[in-house]
Design a protein around this motif. Structure first.
Motif, PDB file in Angstrom:
ATOM      1  N   PHE A  77       0.854  -1.182   0.000  1.00 35.69           N
ATOM      2  CA  PHE A  77       0.000   0.000   0.000  1.00 35.69           C
ATOM      3  C   PHE A  77       0.894   1.236   0.000  1.00 35.69           C
ATOM      4  CE2 PHE A  77      -2.558  -3.145   2.424  1.00 35.69           C
ATOM      5  CZ  PHE A  77      -3.668  -3.211   1.609  1.00 35.69           C
ATOM      6  N   ALA A  78       0.569   2.242  -0.818  1.00 36.32           N
ATOM      7  CA  ALA A  78       1.333   3.484  -0.835  1.00 36.32           C
ATOM      8  C   ALA A  78       0.360   4.658  -0.820  1.00 36.32           C
ATOM      9  CB  ALA A  78       2.237   3.543  -2.063  1.00 36.32           C
ATOM     10  N   PRO A  79       0.408   5.489   0.192  1.00 32.05           N
ATOM     11  CA  PRO A  79       1.281   5.382   1.354  1.00 32.05           C
ATOM     12  C   PRO A  79       0.754   4.313   2.318  1.00 32.05           C
ATOM     13  CG  PRO A  79      -0.177   7.259   1.625  1.00 32.05           C
ATOM     14  CD  PRO A  79      -0.461   6.686   0.259  1.00 32.05           C
ATOM     15  N   ALA A  80       1.650   3.771   3.126  1.00 33.95           N
ATOM     16  CA  ALA A  80       1.258   2.754   4.102  1.00 33.95           C
ATOM     17  C   ALA A  80       0.594   3.403   5.314  1.00 33.95           C
ATOM     18  CB  ALA A  80       2.472   1.943   4.540  1.00 33.95           C
ATOM     19  N   ALA A  81       0.844   4.690   5.530  1.00 28.89           N
ATOM     20  CA  ALA A  81       0.207   5.438   6.626  1.00 28.89           C
ATOM     21  C   ALA A  81      -0.434   6.686   6.017  1.00 28.89           C
ATOM     22  CB  ALA A  81       1.239   5.824   7.675  1.00 28.89           C
ATOM     23  N   LEU A  82      -1.729   6.861   6.284  1.00 25.89           N
ATOM     24  CA  LEU A  82      -2.481   7.977   5.712  1.00 25.89           C
ATOM     25  C   LEU A  82      -3.328   8.604   6.808  1.00 25.89           C
ATOM     26  CD1 LEU A  82      -3.382   9.519   3.128  1.00 25.89           C
ATOM     27  CD2 LEU A  82      -5.144   7.765   2.848  1.00 25.89           C
ATOM     28  N   THR A  83      -3.305   9.938   6.906  1.00 23.42           N
ATOM     29  CA  THR A  83      -4.124  10.663   7.881  1.00 23.42           C
ATOM     30  C   THR A  83      -5.277  11.344   7.158  1.00 23.42           C
ATOM     31  OG1 THR A  83      -2.207  11.030   9.304  1.00 23.42           O
ATOM     32  CG2 THR A  83      -4.112  12.453   9.664  1.00 23.42           C
ATOM     33  N   VAL A  84      -6.488  11.135   7.673  1.00 24.34           N
ATOM     34  CA  VAL A  84      -7.698  11.665   7.058  1.00 24.34           C
ATOM     35  C   VAL A  84      -8.596  12.267   8.126  1.00 24.34           C
ATOM     36  CG1 VAL A  84      -7.640   9.966   5.194  1.00 24.34           C
ATOM     37  CG2 VAL A  84      -8.960   9.486   7.251  1.00 24.34           C
ATOM     38  N   LYS A  85      -9.658  12.947   7.673  1.00 24.37           N
ATOM     39  CA  LYS A  85     -10.692  13.448   8.578  1.00 24.37           C
ATOM     40  C   LYS A  85     -11.802  12.405   8.663  1.00 24.37           C
ATOM     41  CE  LYS A  85      -9.758  18.218   7.388  1.00 24.37           C
ATOM     42  NZ  LYS A  85     -10.211  19.370   6.632  1.00 24.37           N
ATOM     43  N   ALA A  86     -12.526  12.389   9.765  1.00 25.53           N
ATOM     44  CA  ALA A  86     -13.647  11.470   9.936  1.00 25.53           C
ATOM     45  C   ALA A  86     -14.645  11.650   8.803  1.00 25.53           C
ATOM     46  CB  ALA A  86     -14.324  11.698  11.282  1.00 25.53           C
ATOM     47  N   GLY A  87     -15.098  10.558   8.229  1.00 23.72           N
ATOM     48  CA  GLY A  87     -16.094  10.599   7.170  1.00 23.72           C
ATOM     49  C   GLY A  87     -15.559  10.920   5.791  1.00 23.72           C
ATOM     50  N   GLN A  88     -14.258  11.139   5.667  1.00 20.95           N
ATOM     51  CA  GLN A  88     -13.667  11.479   4.378  1.00 20.95           C
ATOM     52  C   GLN A  88     -13.627  10.242   3.475  1.00 20.95           C
ATOM     53  OE1 GLN A  88      -9.892  13.447   4.882  1.00 20.95           O
ATOM     54  NE2 GLN A  88     -10.142  14.586   2.984  1.00 20.95           N
ATOM     55  N   THR A  89     -13.788  10.452   2.172  1.00 19.56           N
ATOM     56  CA  THR A  89     -13.751   9.358   1.204  1.00 19.56           C
ATOM     57  C   THR A  89     -12.317   9.118   0.752  1.00 19.56           C
ATOM     58  OG1 THR A  89     -15.970   9.862   0.433  1.00 19.56           O
ATOM     59  CG2 THR A  89     -14.586   8.579  -1.050  1.00 19.56           C
ATOM     60  N   GLY A 117      -6.236  -3.184 -12.029  1.00 27.45           N
ATOM     61  CA  GLY A 117      -6.660  -2.087 -12.885  1.00 27.45           C
ATOM     62  C   GLY A 117      -7.930  -1.389 -12.436  1.00 27.45           C
ATOM     63  N   ALA A 118      -8.560  -1.871 -11.386  1.00 27.41           N
ATOM     64  CA  ALA A 118      -9.805  -1.269 -10.898  1.00 27.41           C
ATOM     65  C   ALA A 118      -9.542  -0.451  -9.642  1.00 27.41           C
ATOM     66  CB  ALA A 118     -10.840  -2.362 -10.605  1.00 27.41           C
ATOM     67  N   SER A 119     -10.566   0.260  -9.191  1.00 27.84           N
ATOM     68  CA  SER A 119     -10.447   1.046  -7.966  1.00 27.84           C
ATOM     69  C   SER A 119     -11.707   0.866  -7.131  1.00 27.84           C
ATOM     70  CB  SER A 119     -10.232   2.527  -8.294  1.00 27.84           C
ATOM     71  OG  SER A 119     -11.368   3.047  -8.959  1.00 27.84           O
ATOM     72  N   ALA A 120     -11.616   1.267  -5.878  1.00 36.86           N
ATOM     73  CA  ALA A 120     -12.754   1.200  -4.957  1.00 36.86           C
ATOM     74  C   ALA A 120     -12.641   2.372  -3.997  1.00 36.86           C
ATOM     75  CB  ALA A 120     -12.753  -0.114  -4.191  1.00 36.86           C
ATOM     76  N   THR A 121     -13.741   2.733  -3.374  1.00 37.33           N
ATOM     77  CA  THR A 121     -13.721   3.803  -2.376  1.00 37.33           C
ATOM     78  C   THR A 121     -14.270   3.279  -1.059  1.00 37.33           C
ATOM     79  OG1 THR A 121     -15.916   4.572  -3.011  1.00 37.33           O
ATOM     80  CG2 THR A 121     -14.057   5.632  -4.095  1.00 37.33           C
ATOM     81  N   PHE A 122     -13.859   3.933   0.023  1.00 41.48           N
ATOM     82  CA  PHE A 122     -14.451   3.660   1.325  1.00 41.48           C
ATOM     83  C   PHE A 122     -14.515   4.968   2.095  1.00 41.48           C
ATOM     84  CE2 PHE A 122      -9.929   3.123   2.224  1.00 41.48           C
ATOM     85  CZ  PHE A 122      -9.765   3.732   3.461  1.00 41.48           C
ATOM     86  N   THR A 123     -15.343   4.991   3.113  1.00 40.62           N
ATOM     87  CA  THR A 123     -15.498   6.170   3.958  1.00 40.62           C
ATOM     88  C   THR A 123     -14.744   5.950   5.257  1.00 40.62           C
ATOM     89  OG1 THR A 123     -17.670   6.563   2.996  1.00 40.62           O
ATOM     90  CG2 THR A 123     -17.193   7.665   5.087  1.00 40.62           C
ATOM     91  N   ALA A 124     -13.910   6.924   5.621  1.00 37.76           N
ATOM     92  CA  ALA A 124     -13.141   6.819   6.861  1.00 37.76           C
ATOM     93  C   ALA A 124     -14.090   6.771   8.055  1.00 37.76           C
ATOM     94  CB  ALA A 124     -12.192   8.009   6.993  1.00 37.76           C
ATOM     95  N   PRO A 125     -13.744   5.986   9.071  1.00 39.23           N
ATOM     96  CA  PRO A 125     -14.596   5.883  10.258  1.00 39.23           C
ATOM     97  C   PRO A 125     -14.731   7.218  10.981  1.00 39.23           C
ATOM     98  CG  PRO A 125     -12.770   4.300  10.346  1.00 39.23           C
ATOM     99  CD  PRO A 125     -12.551   5.171   9.160  1.00 39.23           C
ATOM    100  N   GLN A 126     -15.779   7.349  11.768  1.00 43.73           N
ATOM    101  CA  GLN A 126     -15.992   8.555  12.579  1.00 43.73           C
ATOM    102  C   GLN A 126     -15.086   8.567  13.805  1.00 43.73           C
ATOM    103  OE1 GLN A 126     -17.967  11.211  11.748  1.00 43.73           O
ATOM    104  NE2 GLN A 126     -18.237  10.128   9.807  1.00 43.73           N
ATOM    105  N   GLN A 127     -14.679   7.393  14.266  1.00 47.68           N
ATOM    106  CA  GLN A 127     -13.850   7.281  15.470  1.00 47.68           C
ATOM    107  C   GLN A 127     -12.418   7.719  15.180  1.00 47.68           C
ATOM    108  OE1 GLN A 127     -13.636   3.301  16.983  1.00 47.68           O
ATOM    109  NE2 GLN A 127     -12.373   3.870  18.730  1.00 47.68           N
ATOM    110  N   SER A 128     -11.929   8.710  15.930  1.00 44.65           N
ATOM    111  CA  SER A 128     -10.560   9.180  15.715  1.00 44.65           C
ATOM    112  C   SER A 128      -9.561   8.160  16.250  1.00 44.65           C
ATOM    113  CB  SER A 128     -10.354  10.540  16.377  1.00 44.65           C
ATOM    114  OG  SER A 128     -10.540  10.432  17.767  1.00 44.65           O
ATOM    115  N   GLY A 129      -8.346   8.252  15.730  1.00 44.04           N
ATOM    116  CA  GLY A 129      -7.269   7.345  16.149  1.00 44.04           C
ATOM    117  C   GLY A 129      -6.753   6.524  14.987  1.00 44.04           C
TER     118      GLY A 129
END
Length: 148
Positions: A77-89, A117-129
């Motif tokens: 996975f690149a990046p192996a560590a990613l910081t996002v906001k809660a609920g972000q796609t 060759g395909a992609s997918a999306t997910f929504t980041a959890p609401q729980q921080s950490g």
């Protein structure tokens, strides 16, 4: 003298089974498949083909449209560590030669199986950490999503 033929046959069968497991495909557990059919699970993930997504990565963490992105390539996975906001796609793009998933250890997000060759999306959890994740097909692949 004993024949090695039974051992060679057993080794060939084991190798075939291992290779079949690496190339197995399944359906996403969330969202829709690349053909638009609904899958089982909550609508927090969607799978698309490259032509449907329209986004070209300018860096592993951000697409040219500014969306957050994780690239799967060379069984990592690149990046192996990613910081996002809660609920972000987050969009996950599989640039590898085999199917992968990006699945939270606690199952709070899951792309389902993403074909090469395909992609997918997910929504980041609401729980921080920190939310560790793996590829369920290749569990040696891992990363961390940090919700801040």
């Amino acid at each position: 003298m004993t024949s090695l033929r039974p051992l060679q046959t057993a080794a060939a069968l084991l190798l075939s089974a291992a290779l079949a497991a690496c190339s197995s495909s399944g359906t996403p557990s969330n969202g829709t498949t690349s053909n638009g059919a609904p899958s089982n699970g909550a609508p927090s993930g969607a799978v698309t083909s490259p032509a449907q997504s329209g986004a070209v990565a300018s860096s592993p963490a951000q697409s040219s449209t500014g969306a957050l992105q994780v690239i799967i390539k060379n069984f990592a996975f690149a990046p192996a560590a990613l910081t996002v906001k809660a609920g972000q796609t987050v969009t996950v793009v599989n640039q590898d030669s085999t199917a992968h998933t990006l699945t939270a250890s606690d199952k709070s997000f899951d792309t389902g199986t993403i074909q090469p060759g395909a992609s997918a999306t997910f929504t980041a959890p609401q729980q921080s950490g920190d939310h560790p994740y793996i590829c369920t097909i290749h569990p040696f692949m891992h990363g961390t999503l940090t919700v801040g």
